[in-house]
Scaffold this motif. Structure first.
Motif, PDB file in Angstrom:
ATOM      1  N   LEU A 154       0.811  -1.218   0.000  1.00 41.71           N
ATOM      2  CA  LEU A 154       0.000   0.000   0.000  1.00 41.71           C
ATOM      3  C   LEU A 154       0.845   1.267   0.000  1.00 41.71           C
ATOM      4  CD1 LEU A 154      -2.774  -0.941   2.603  1.00 41.71           C
ATOM      5  CD2 LEU A 154      -3.136  -0.519   0.171  1.00 41.71           C
ATOM      6  N   TYR A 155       1.933   1.240   0.764  1.00 41.70           N
ATOM      7  CA  TYR A 155       2.714   2.465   0.977  1.00 41.70           C
ATOM      8  C   TYR A 155       4.201   2.187   0.742  1.00 41.70           C
ATOM      9  CZ  TYR A 155      -1.618   3.379   3.486  1.00 41.70           C
ATOM     10  OH  TYR A 155      -2.938   3.511   3.827  1.00 41.70           O
ATOM     11  N   PRO A 156       4.771   2.676  -0.357  1.00 45.64           N
ATOM     12  CA  PRO A 156       6.203   2.496  -0.607  1.00 45.64           C
ATOM     13  C   PRO A 156       7.013   3.348   0.389  1.00 45.64           C
ATOM     14  CG  PRO A 156       5.013   3.048  -2.615  1.00 45.64           C
ATOM     15  CD  PRO A 156       4.096   3.329  -1.479  1.00 45.64           C
ATOM     16  N   LEU A 157       7.500   2.721   1.443  1.00 39.99           N
ATOM     17  CA  LEU A 157       8.252   3.426   2.486  1.00 39.99           C
ATOM     18  C   LEU A 157       9.738   3.123   2.365  1.00 39.99           C
ATOM     19  CD1 LEU A 157       6.010   2.709   5.602  1.00 39.99           C
ATOM     20  CD2 LEU A 157       5.947   4.711   4.130  1.00 39.99           C
ATOM     21  N   ARG A 158      10.529   3.993   2.916  1.00 43.40           N
ATOM     22  CA  ARG A 158      11.969   3.753   2.909  1.00 43.40           C
ATOM     23  C   ARG A 158      12.319   2.615   3.864  1.00 43.40           C
ATOM     24  NH1 ARG A 158      15.825   6.227   6.699  1.00 43.40           N
ATOM     25  NH2 ARG A 158      14.745   7.081   8.517  1.00 43.40           N
ATOM     26  N   LEU A 192      12.066  13.751  -3.414  1.00 43.21           N
ATOM     27  CA  LEU A 192      11.048  13.396  -4.405  1.00 43.21           C
ATOM     28  C   LEU A 192       9.694  13.083  -3.753  1.00 43.21           C
ATOM     29  CD1 LEU A 192      13.093  11.175  -6.900  1.00 43.21           C
ATOM     30  CD2 LEU A 192      12.471  13.593  -7.098  1.00 43.21           C
ATOM     31  N   GLN A 193       9.699  12.804  -2.458  1.00 43.94           N
ATOM     32  CA  GLN A 193       8.445  12.610  -1.722  1.00 43.94           C
ATOM     33  C   GLN A 193       8.429  13.607  -0.565  1.00 43.94           C
ATOM     34  OE1 GLN A 193       7.838   8.851   0.317  1.00 43.94           O
ATOM     35  NE2 GLN A 193       5.608   9.045   0.191  1.00 43.94           N
ATOM     36  N   THR A 194       7.332  14.343  -0.442  1.00 47.16           N
ATOM     37  CA  THR A 194       7.275  15.366   0.604  1.00 47.16           C
ATOM     38  C   THR A 194       7.093  14.732   1.977  1.00 47.16           C
ATOM     39  OG1 THR A 194       4.866  15.606   0.513  1.00 47.16           O
ATOM     40  CG2 THR A 194       6.192  16.968  -1.008  1.00 47.16           C
ATOM     41  N   HIS A 195       7.509  15.461   2.979  1.00 45.83           N
ATOM     42  CA  HIS A 195       7.356  14.984   4.355  1.00 45.83           C
ATOM     43  C   HIS A 195       5.876  14.859   4.712  1.00 45.83           C
ATOM     44  CE1 HIS A 195       7.278  15.565   8.830  1.00 45.83           C
ATOM     45  NE2 HIS A 195       8.201  14.617   8.721  1.00 45.83           N
ATOM     46  N   GLU A 196       5.032  15.770   4.243  1.00 45.89           N
ATOM     47  CA  GLU A 196       3.601  15.744   4.543  1.00 45.89           C
ATOM     48  C   GLU A 196       2.946  14.473   3.994  1.00 45.89           C
ATOM     49  OE1 GLU A 196       5.256  18.288   3.285  1.00 45.89           O
ATOM     50  OE2 GLU A 196       5.212  19.608   5.039  1.00 45.89           O
ATOM     51  N   GLU A 197       3.268  14.141   2.737  1.00 45.10           N
ATOM     52  CA  GLU A 197       2.699  12.918   2.138  1.00 45.10           C
ATOM     53  C   GLU A 197       3.158  11.680   2.895  1.00 45.10           C
ATOM     54  OE1 GLU A 197       2.888  10.207  -1.944  1.00 45.10           O
ATOM     55  OE2 GLU A 197       3.864  12.182  -1.925  1.00 45.10           O
ATOM     56  N   ILE A 199       4.176  11.386   6.073  1.00 49.50           N
ATOM     57  CA  ILE A 199       3.558  11.310   7.402  1.00 49.50           C
ATOM     58  C   ILE A 199       2.084  10.930   7.304  1.00 49.50           C
ATOM     59  CG2 ILE A 199       2.924  12.668   9.435  1.00 49.50           C
ATOM     60  CD1 ILE A 199       5.890  11.775   9.265  1.00 49.50           C
ATOM     61  N   GLN A 200       1.406  11.357   6.223  1.00 52.19           N
ATOM     62  CA  GLN A 200       0.018  10.936   6.009  1.00 52.19           C
ATOM     63  C   GLN A 200      -0.063   9.419   5.827  1.00 52.19           C
ATOM     64  OE1 GLN A 200      -2.876  12.446   6.252  1.00 52.19           O
ATOM     65  NE2 GLN A 200      -3.977  10.584   5.611  1.00 52.19           N
ATOM     66  N   ASN A 201       0.906   8.881   5.075  1.00 54.46           N
ATOM     67  CA  ASN A 201       0.973   7.425   4.910  1.00 54.46           C
ATOM     68  C   ASN A 201       1.194   6.729   6.257  1.00 54.46           C
ATOM     69  OD1 ASN A 201       0.649   7.695   2.174  1.00 54.46           O
ATOM     70  ND2 ASN A 201       2.812   7.388   1.662  1.00 54.46           N
ATOM     71  N   ILE A 202       2.091   7.282   7.078  1.00 58.13           N
ATOM     72  CA  ILE A 202       2.369   6.696   8.394  1.00 58.13           C
ATOM     73  C   ILE A 202       1.111   6.736   9.262  1.00 58.13           C
ATOM     74  CG2 ILE A 202       3.653   7.024  10.561  1.00 58.13           C
ATOM     75  CD1 ILE A 202       5.337   5.753   8.393  1.00 58.13           C
ATOM     76  N   ALA A 203       0.352   7.822   9.194  1.00 58.94           N
ATOM     77  CA  ALA A 203      -0.889   7.929   9.977  1.00 58.94           C
ATOM     78  C   ALA A 203      -1.879   6.833   9.573  1.00 58.94           C
ATOM     79  CB  ALA A 203      -1.515   9.314   9.773  1.00 58.94           C
TER      80      ALA A 203
END
Length: 609
Positions: A154-158, A192-197, A199-203
């Motif tokens: 769902l969420y491509p995270l580092r 290339l990915q904003t901090h806001e986007e 953190i929204q994924n983390i939420a």
């Protein structure tokens, strides 16, 4: 300790007990060295502590505890729930010798959301108090792995351990890695990915880990429809893929109606030494947490006491605030704002049954692990089960089983197999040729063999068995009883193993008159009894076949003039069977035993046709 010291200690303790308050609280017992050896909780401190020192002593274990008490401390609290919480914390802090011991078996993994500018999500067995958030632990590894796989899709995270601070990113300290190129990461390391986007994924990930997948699913569906109405089909398709992933996961994890939300479920199983407690947390109809653990019992604690401890432990560990707890029986305590439910039917009963299934499986798994480390433990358990099922005075360390074998009364034989500590003791197996019975009379044959075996053991002052099994039903049992009890005046329990039309063990009979003992087929205990019966049958049949074979050979060759044991053995070794000797020519036989003997053999065998 001298008598004076003992008297002084008793008077000192009596003074404390008589002055205890009649209110909720916890009490601590200390030994002569000042070490806390037991922590307990009570609705009424004075009544509870007094019960330990009353004339009516409890179990031997409790008497040992009382003998070690040199001092008593106590803490008064407002409610019984506060007492439970404090008791649980003090037990974990001091680990008193006579309290139940919590055994997780091993450190189970948790899912961590790291305390970083761009948080990572990973599994770990180490809990580090650095502001990171932990979900778990997960006793069922596949469930945790399924969650992690869902999150990654769902969420491509580092996944890197780089220090992705705003300063380092702005200074271009990092380069894109393989994970970005294979679309597993969106490249926050180079902006290339904003901090806001991110953190929204983390939420959203936090909501999934809490079990609130329905909220995420509903939000995705709403956004997808809005994008579609704006003809932004490509973006809508991406959200649809995410929506389907979550719905697929929900379909696999949903066990009841999504109306059931924020509910805890507990079940308990016990054996002689341990209690096993399963905990499930339900959110939106899905199992959000599942954990089973073990308490090592010290003072014959009741199921009610152990379940109380388990409820407090799990709710504290998982930070549960559920207002409803499903339990197998009504607990003898209250919790503020919490309702206890003992369901009899419906979806809540289904949840309780699921918890019971899990705790029974965990108990069975722990038992298998223990038996692998200590194989004798399984034998002792099986013997203890036999003792309990039959109500025997002592463990059946030695079990003997009898069986007959004949064909219409000819070549009648019997066999006895011996199992010691639930294992075959082949050096003690015995074979018997029936001597006094003519014709096919199983009962008389059984009586002869039993009489011969135990009369000889008595004469030689040998070891008698703890249990006798008969390969047969009520008739065989009565035949054996007449010899054991009436004739030899022995007191040995007798069990009958009856077979069905398919010649499979179907019933276990015990007592006089015999009654069916409800030992469930397929259990380890039933398999043991079945194996003993199969073993005596195999041993008896093998002996009978060998004897019949020898008698057939004897009737064909033993009475021939000039043929002794040596020539008979040589002939059978060369031709393999009597039938082949019959088919051979005189010349072929003469090459083995000489011409004269060959003629005698040929004439004798031809005359038998």
């Amino acid at each position: 300790m001298t008598e004076n010291n003992e008297t002084n200690t008793e008077e000192y303790l009596r003074g404390i007990v008589m002055n205890l308050p009649e209110s909720p609280g916890i009490y601590q017992y200390l030994n002569a060295e000042g070490t806390i050896i037991y922590v307990g909780k009570a609705k009424n401190l004075k009544r509870r502590v007094y019960s330990y020192f009353s004339k009516e002593q409890h179990s031997a274990k409790t008497r040992v505890l009382v003998s070690k008490i040199a001092d008593i401390r106590y803490i008064v609290v407002n409610t019984e729930e506060d007492a439970l919480l404090l008791e649980n914390n003090l037990i974990k802090k001091y680990q008193p010798r006579y309290n139940v011991a919590l055994k997780d078996g091993k450190t189970y993994p948790s899912i961590c959301i790291s305390n970083e500018y761009f948080p990572r999500v990973f599994k770990t067995r180490k809990i580090i108090r650095n502001g990171s958030i932990y979900y778990g632990p997960y006793s069922h590894y596949p469930s945790m792995q399924a969650l992690l796989d869902l999150i990654r899709r769902l969420y491509p995270l580092r996944t890197c351990r780089l220090a992705l601070t705003p300063e380092n990113i702005n200074q271009h300290k990092f380069n894109l890695c393989l994970q970005y190129h294979i679309k597993n990461c969106k490249g926050p390391c180079i902006g290339l990915q904003t901090h806001e986007e991110y953190i929204q994924n983390i939420a959203e990930i936090k909501e999934i880990l809490k079990g609130n997948t329905q909220n995420i699913s509903n939000a995705l569906l709403k956004e997808m429809k809005e994008l579609a109405s704006e003809l932004r089909f490509e973006e809508a398709q991406k959200l649809k893929e995410k929506y389907e992933l979550i719905e697929n996961y929900r379909a696999k994890s949903e066990v009841v109606s999504s109306v059931l939300h924020n509910i805890d479920v507990f079940s308990i199983e016990t054996d002689e030494k341990s209690a096993y407690i399963n905990y499930l947390h339900i959110a939106n109809g899905c199992i959000n947490q599942a954990f089973t653990f073990e308490y090592k019992m010290r003072l014959n604690e009741t199921k009610e006491e152990l379940l109380q401890l388990g409820i407090i432990e799990m709710r504290e560990r998982y930070k549960s605030l559920s207002k409803e707890i499903i339990v197998p029986f009504e607990p003898d305590f209250e919790m503020s704002g919490v309702t206890f439910t003992v369901p009899l039917r419906g979806e809540k009963k289904h949840l309780l049954d699921l918890s019971v299934l899990n705790v029974k499986q965990y108990k069975a798994d722990r038992l298998k692990q223990a038996e692998k480390l200590n194989p004798e433990q399984r034998s002792v358990r099986l013997m203890k089960e036999i003792q309990d099922q039959l109500g025997l005075e002592k463990l059946p360390l030695t079990i003997e089983c009898f069986d007959n074998s004949n064909i219409q009364g000819s070549d009648a034989v019997a066999a006895c197999v011996v199992f010691k500590k639930a294992k075959p003791s082949k050096k003690d197996y015995r074979k018997y040729i029936i001597k006094t019975v003519e014709g096919p009379d199983d009962y008389a044959s059984m009586q002869e063999v039993v009489r011969r075996r135990y009369a000889r053991i008595l004469e030689e002052q040998g070891e008698l068995p703890d249990l006798i099994l008969t390969d047969g039903g009520k008739g065989q049992m009565e035949a054996v009883r007449l010899i054991i009890e009436d004739e030899l005046k022995l007191s040995i329990p007798i069990v009958g193993l009856a077979k069905n039309a398919r010649h499979r063990t179907s019933e276990v009979l015990f007592g006089f008159p015999p009654r069916v003992i409800g030992i469930k087929q397929g259990t380890p205990l039933f398999h043991l009894l079945e194996n003993i019966q199969d073993e005596v049958h195999r041993f008896a049949i093998t002996f009978h076949r060998n004897k019949r074979s020898k008698s057939q050979v004897a009737s064909a060759l033993d009475n021939i003039k000039g043929i002794g044991e040596k020539r008979k053995t040589t002939l059978l070794k060369a031709f393999k069977s009597v039938s082949r000797i019959k088919q051979a020519s005189i010349g072929e036989i003469a090459a083995i035993v000489g011409e004269t003997a060959a003629k005698n053999i040929k004439e004798s065998l031809d005359s038998q046709n």
